[in-house]
Design a protein around this motif. Structure first.
Motif, mmCIF file in Angstrom:
data_model
loop_
_atom_site.group_PDB
_atom_site.id
_atom_site.type_symbol
_atom_site.label_atom_id
_atom_site.label_comp_id
_atom_site.label_asym_id
_atom_site.label_seq_id
_atom_site.Cartn_x
_atom_site.Cartn_y
_atom_site.Cartn_z
ATOM 1 N N PHE A 111 -10.337 -2.250 10.207
ATOM 2 C CA PHE A 111 -10.635 -1.071 9.384
ATOM 3 C C PHE A 111 -9.475 -0.085 9.411
ATOM 4 O O PHE A 111 -9.157 0.551 8.396
ATOM 5 C CB PHE A 111 -11.910 -0.381 9.873
ATOM 6 C CG PHE A 111 -13.166 -1.165 9.632
ATOM 7 C CD1 PHE A 111 -13.239 -2.077 8.601
ATOM 8 C CD2 PHE A 111 -14.280 -0.985 10.434
ATOM 9 C CE1 PHE A 111 -14.382 -2.811 8.369
ATOM 10 C CE2 PHE A 111 -15.436 -1.720 10.214
ATOM 11 C CZ PHE A 111 -15.484 -2.632 9.187
ATOM 12 N N LEU A 112 -8.856 0.059 10.590
ATOM 13 C CA LEU A 112 -7.719 0.984 10.697
ATOM 14 C C LEU A 112 -6.576 0.527 9.793
ATOM 15 O O LEU A 112 -5.967 1.335 9.089
ATOM 16 C CB LEU A 112 -7.228 1.054 12.137
ATOM 17 C CG LEU A 112 -8.054 1.882 13.112
ATOM 18 C CD1 LEU A 112 -7.511 1.741 14.520
ATOM 19 C CD2 LEU A 112 -8.029 3.347 12.714
ATOM 20 N N LEU A 114 -6.844 -1.250 7.121
ATOM 21 C CA LEU A 114 -7.222 -1.038 5.720
ATOM 22 C C LEU A 114 -7.118 0.445 5.356
ATOM 23 O O LEU A 114 -6.687 0.791 4.257
ATOM 24 C CB LEU A 114 -8.644 -1.558 5.466
ATOM 25 C CG LEU A 114 -8.795 -3.068 5.675
ATOM 26 C CD1 LEU A 114 -10.229 -3.511 5.460
ATOM 27 C CD2 LEU A 114 -7.881 -3.840 4.744
ATOM 28 N N GLY A 115 -7.490 1.322 6.319
ATOM 29 C CA GLY A 115 -7.364 2.751 6.072
ATOM 30 C C GLY A 115 -5.920 3.167 5.873
ATOM 31 O O GLY A 115 -5.596 3.954 4.978
ATOM 32 N N VAL A 116 -5.037 2.607 6.714
ATOM 33 C CA VAL A 116 -3.610 2.913 6.592
ATOM 34 C C VAL A 116 -3.100 2.501 5.218
ATOM 35 O O VAL A 116 -2.390 3.247 4.530
ATOM 36 C CB VAL A 116 -2.821 2.191 7.712
ATOM 37 C CG1 VAL A 116 -1.340 2.166 7.414
ATOM 38 C CG2 VAL A 116 -3.075 2.846 9.044
ATOM 39 N N ALA A 118 -4.882 2.089 2.489
ATOM 40 C CA ALA A 118 -5.507 2.913 1.442
ATOM 41 C C ALA A 118 -4.822 4.273 1.342
ATOM 42 O O ALA A 118 -4.524 4.747 0.246
ATOM 43 C CB ALA A 118 -6.988 3.095 1.741
ATOM 44 N N LEU A 119 -4.547 4.884 2.507
ATOM 45 C CA LEU A 119 -3.902 6.199 2.479
ATOM 46 C C LEU A 119 -2.494 6.087 1.897
ATOM 47 O O LEU A 119 -2.062 6.920 1.100
ATOM 48 C CB LEU A 119 -3.849 6.794 3.887
ATOM 49 C CG LEU A 119 -3.263 8.193 3.959
ATOM 50 C CD1 LEU A 119 -4.189 9.182 3.276
ATOM 51 C CD2 LEU A 119 -3.015 8.630 5.388
ATOM 52 N N LEU B 161 -11.831 8.104 0.352
ATOM 53 C CA LEU B 161 -10.695 7.778 1.214
ATOM 54 C C LEU B 161 -10.911 8.371 2.600
ATOM 55 O O LEU B 161 -10.654 7.727 3.621
ATOM 56 C CB LEU B 161 -9.418 8.331 0.588
ATOM 57 C CG LEU B 161 -8.120 7.959 1.277
ATOM 58 C CD1 LEU B 161 -7.925 6.462 1.226
ATOM 59 C CD2 LEU B 161 -6.955 8.665 0.642
ATOM 60 N N LEU B 165 -10.797 6.554 6.284
ATOM 61 C CA LEU B 165 -9.854 6.894 7.353
ATOM 62 C C LEU B 165 -10.577 7.270 8.634
ATOM 63 O O LEU B 165 -10.143 6.926 9.733
ATOM 64 C CB LEU B 165 -8.972 8.081 6.935
ATOM 65 C CG LEU B 165 -8.127 7.943 5.694
ATOM 66 C CD1 LEU B 165 -7.253 9.155 5.519
ATOM 67 C CD2 LEU B 165 -7.279 6.705 5.782
#
Lengths: 224, 222
Positions: A111-112, A114-116, A118-119, B161, B165
């Motif tokens: 998830f981390l 994917l978050g990176v 996405a951001l 988003l 995060l």
């Protein structure tokens, strides 16, 4: 020295020539993909964290690019580790998935990643995106020791680490030598991918400059 | 210190001028909790077993929803830039804003939780423990969430988003928060999990405002 196809050439050592496990038979052979992929997924995050520090402190553009290029590779290997783990878990544990500490923390790692990603893609300005992603990566780095030590801190179904630097492996040499080769092979493959992606990223960002235009046309340039 | 107090007072005052905005996360919390008996099972054994988890997840989501507004209003009217230009350390001002955010969202959730705990058949001797775990846990949620909110403050449509995060970073807090309740339900010692929650709180208290301040500077530089 980067040998990108070491894994594809020598993975047969583990997949075909290593002896069978006396309990698990042939199904244990997936270890030669699972363990290197899982180790790489964590190392890749560590590399991103180091790149994040370099990018934030010394404001190096290449560090931002390495960070951006490493994230999708790390996410793929993290997924691969989870997937091979599930496939391996079915015959040995009798279930595809358990909510144990190591599996959960690897899922958080995915998830981390994917978050990176996405951001990074949500922010238009490249410099800002690089720095914002670097902050996020550094905040997420607390998860790494949790993954590393989850199998030692908590009593879980997942067995402790296969390799330790300080101890002799518990497996016979015919089993761990191929594992070592697979691990080195996967790391080399990762290094190769990362360099390729970073090169593409540099060319993409510098596409308006003269040296890239000359490179594309095949003219001699003074740039390396 | 004066700067800290004046930012805290300003944020609280702003929050109380917009009372409906204060109520919304609380309403969300209550509605989410009431979905589980309707959606999964209204039986009291099931609810008693999962009440702590339901309350924790709902509190987590309610905090997440309210985070989006933490810096956005200040970013839009330019107050954030004044904060950055002021001679006070941004760390302190961010900490004041986070504290104000927790006082208007986290703290009411804790006071509301016994009511919902009773509705979800949580054994009454566990309710003080639930409140204690939330008291240690919800400030961590606000602190970690502030980093995420600071990163996305300049982006349009950052809400989804933000959850992407922040939620992975919330998972360890959730695990230990519900771990306290599970240990108590099995009449096992729960001091270890409470201590871990406290450790998370101290760690987040020291590090999260630094990261949030750095993220705000990055977001404001565009």
């Amino acid at each position: 020295m980067v040998e990108p196809d070491l894994y594809s050439r020598r993975s047969d050592l583990g997949l075909a020539f290593a002896p069978q496990d006396y309990q698990q038979g042939n199904s244990f052979r997936i270890i030669y993909l699972h363990v290197p992929a899982a180790a790489l997924a964590q190392s890749c995050y560590l590399l991103m964290a180091i790149a994040a520090v370099v990018g934030l402190v010394w404001k190096m553009k290449v560090a931002d690019m390495v960070l951006k290029c490493a994230a999708p590779i790390g996410a793929s290997f993290c997924f691969l580790a989870l997937f091979t783990g599930a496939v391996w878990g079915k015959p040995t544990w009798g279930t595809w998935w358990v909510w144990d500490a190591r599996l959960t923390s690897m899922l958080i790692l995915l998830f981390l990643y994917l978050g990176v990603m996405a951001l990074g893609s949500a922010i238009q300005d490249r410099t800002t995106a690089g720095r914002a992603v670097a902050v996020l990566v550094l905040v997420g780095v607390v998860n790494l020791p949790i993954i590393k030590y989850s199998v030692e801190w908590w009593n879980t179904l997942h067995q402790p680490a296969t390799f330790k630097l300080t101890e002799k492996p518990a497996m016979p040499a015919e089993m761990w030598m191929p594992l070592l080769v697979s691990a080195i092979g996967i790391y080399s493959f990762f290094g190769h991918c990362l360099l390729l992606r970073t090169r593409n990223e540099i060319l993409e960002r510098e596409k308006r400059t003269l040296w890239v235009r000359k490179l594309v046309k095949g003219e001699p340039t003074d740039a390396v | 210190m004066t700067a800290f107090i004046s930012v805290l007072r300003r944020d609280l005052l702003l929050a109380f001028r917009q009372r409906q905005d204060l109520l919304n996360p609380l309403l969300f919390f209550v509605i989410t909790c009431s979905l589980f008996p309707l959606g999964v099972s209204p039986e009291s054994e099931f609810l008693a077993q999962s009440a702590a988890g339901i309350l924790w997840v709902a509190a987590l989501l309610a905090t997440l929803l309210s985070l989006d507004m933490l810096f956005r209003a200040d970013f839009e009217d330019g107050a954030l830039e004044q904060f950055m230009l002021s001679p006070q350390p941004l760390y302190l001002l961010v900490l004041a804003k986070i504290l104000a955010h927790w006082l208007v969202t986290g703290l009411p959730l804790i006071f509301l939780s016994p009511l919902l705990a009773v509705m979800l058949f949580l054994p009454s001797e566990q309710i003080p423990l639930l409140m204690l775990s939330l008291l240690l846990g919800t400030p961590v949620l606000s602190l970690i969430g502030a980093v995420g909110a600071a990163l996305i403050v300049g982006l349009r449509g950052g809400g989804v988003l933000l959850s992407l995060l922040v939620l992975p970073l919330y998972i360890p807090v959730l695990i230990f928060g519900t771990g306290v309740m599970q240990a108590a339900a099995a009449s096992m010692p729960y001091n270890g999990q409470l201590a871990m929650l406290g450790a998370f709180l101290l760690l987040a208290l020291v590090l999260a405002p630094v990261a949030a301040a750095a993220a705000l500077r990055i977001s404001a530089s565009t």
